[in-house]
Design a protein around this motif. Sequence first.
Motif, PDB file in Angstrom:
ATOM      1  N   LYS A  60       0.835  -1.210   0.000  1.00 31.14           N
ATOM      2  CA  LYS A  60       0.000   0.000   0.000  1.00 31.14           C
ATOM      3  C   LYS A  60       0.864   1.252   0.000  1.00 31.14           C
ATOM      4  O   LYS A  60       0.454   2.308  -0.481  1.00 31.14           O
ATOM      5  N   GLY A  61       2.069   1.141   0.550  1.00 27.80           N
ATOM      6  CA  GLY A  61       2.990   2.269   0.553  1.00 27.80           C
ATOM      7  C   GLY A  61       4.412   1.791   0.766  1.00 27.80           C
ATOM      8  O   GLY A  61       4.645   0.761   1.397  1.00 27.80           O
ATOM      9  N   TRP A  62       5.369   2.555   0.226  1.00 28.85           N
ATOM     10  CA  TRP A  62       6.792   2.249   0.394  1.00 28.85           C
ATOM     11  C   TRP A  62       7.448   3.262   1.326  1.00 28.85           C
ATOM     12  O   TRP A  62       7.118   4.447   1.290  1.00 28.85           O
ATOM     13  N   ILE A  63       8.401   2.785   2.125  1.00 30.42           N
ATOM     14  CA  ILE A  63       9.261   3.661   2.918  1.00 30.42           C
ATOM     15  C   ILE A  63      10.706   3.316   2.574  1.00 30.42           C
ATOM     16  O   ILE A  63      11.081   2.137   2.581  1.00 30.42           O
ATOM     17  N   ILE A  64      11.491   4.342   2.246  1.00 33.89           N
ATOM     18  CA  ILE A  64      12.884   4.133   1.839  1.00 33.89           C
ATOM     19  C   ILE A  64      13.812   4.604   2.942  1.00 33.89           C
ATOM     20  O   ILE A  64      13.792   5.775   3.335  1.00 33.89           O
ATOM     21  N   SER A  65      14.651   3.690   3.449  1.00 35.58           N
ATOM     22  CA  SER A  65      15.634   4.029   4.480  1.00 35.58           C
ATOM     23  C   SER A  65      16.975   3.399   4.124  1.00 35.58           C
ATOM     24  O   SER A  65      17.621   2.759   4.950  1.00 35.58           O
ATOM     25  N   THR A  66      17.378   3.583   2.888  1.00 34.32           N
ATOM     26  CA  THR A  66      18.663   3.087   2.404  1.00 34.32           C
ATOM     27  C   THR A  66      19.699   4.203   2.502  1.00 34.32           C
ATOM     28  O   THR A  66      19.347   5.355   2.790  1.00 34.32           O
ATOM     29  N   PRO A  67      20.995   3.925   2.253  1.00 33.33           N
ATOM     30  CA  PRO A  67      21.994   4.998   2.230  1.00 33.33           C
ATOM     31  C   PRO A  67      21.582   6.116   1.279  1.00 33.33           C
ATOM     32  O   PRO A  67      21.003   5.862   0.208  1.00 33.33           O
ATOM     33  N   ALA A  68      21.878   7.356   1.674  1.00 38.50           N
ATOM     34  CA  ALA A  68      21.402   8.529   0.930  1.00 38.50           C
ATOM     35  C   ALA A  68      21.778   8.488  -0.544  1.00 38.50           C
ATOM     36  O   ALA A  68      20.991   8.881  -1.410  1.00 38.50           O
ATOM     37  N   ILE A  69      22.952   8.009  -0.846  1.00 43.26           N
ATOM     38  CA  ILE A  69      23.436   8.014  -2.218  1.00 43.26           C
ATOM     39  C   ILE A  69      22.612   7.084  -3.113  1.00 43.26           C
ATOM     40  O   ILE A  69      22.640   7.197  -4.339  1.00 43.26           O
ATOM     41  N   THR A  70      21.842   6.168  -2.505  1.00 45.24           N
ATOM     42  CA  THR A  70      21.053   5.209  -3.283  1.00 45.24           C
ATOM     43  C   THR A  70      19.599   5.641  -3.472  1.00 45.24           C
ATOM     44  O   THR A  70      18.849   4.978  -4.197  1.00 45.24           O
ATOM     45  N   HIS A  71      19.172   6.715  -2.829  1.00 42.54           N
ATOM     46  CA  HIS A  71      17.764   7.091  -2.844  1.00 42.54           C
ATOM     47  C   HIS A  71      17.193   7.232  -4.260  1.00 42.54           C
ATOM     48  O   HIS A  71      16.080   6.777  -4.545  1.00 42.54           O
TER      49      HIS A  71
END
Length: 303
Positions: A60-71
């Motif tokens: 239903k929704g995504w949350i991204i918490s990867t290294p900043a350079i990969t956003h």
Amino acid sequence: MNNQIGLVGCGKWGRNILRDLLLLGQNVVVIDGLEENRTKALTMGASEVWPKKTQTFIPKGWIISTPAITHYEVLKELIPDEVPIFVEKPLTCDRKQAENLLSLNRKDIFVMHNWKYHSGIQLLEKLVKTRELGELKFYKSNRCNWTSPRSDVDSVWTLIPHDITIASVMLGHFPKPKAAVVEKYNGVERGMTALLGDEIPCVLEVSNRYADKRREVRLHFSEGVAVLKDEKVNHLEIYHGNDRSKPEEIRFETRKFSGPSPLMAELEAFLGYLDKGEEPLSDLAEGVKVIQIIDELKMLANQ
């Protein structure tokens, strides 16, 4: 409300996000390339863990918490799913990438900015709007500590987005970059002192060369000064007095505040949006504006 949430990245901060999502009763699927992170996610209570996203899985929704350079690359992979996305700051580490995202005209991509949900910041904003201490004259913030756990990008990218956004909250607009200096080691920027704004000057200092951790926001008004000393305190320090007051005339006040943790509050906002509620406080356009300002500050510093 019980939603299926896709969490991309379960490192140090991603685990905090997972913890709070589970406390909020969500069904969380974690995607992380590192086996140790997937194992930790399972022990914490994730319903499933995968090393990569599958084409058939659309939450239903995504949350991204990867290294900043990969956003940017992660966003490009998730955008075709056409579901809301909540991405950690900074939106990207490149101005052209950020502006390219804006050109997609997506209204359901939001940038996580937990300081906007901090009760102390909200109380400072209230002091500005009510003019209880007179007119706002000056803004200053310090976001300093020793070293950085991030190796993918320099400290300016990860630290100063907070303070640019907080300044915009207090002023009601994003201040114009005026000047900046950076502290470099072997070509890597480890700190910046930046000057922004016209009528109301804003001085932002970020660094990872401070032995003590500092997260101070201070507002100077015509009739007093208000200070949030740290993100973990439960009060503002308020000094009543103008620029001509004698030291013995200053009246000191401790004004307490309370509320949920900022991370919990912003996750609740995103989940509410998924259930047809109001939008989170930081949209894609704001995220892009922050990247543009950082880019301008870096250019000013390197002139």
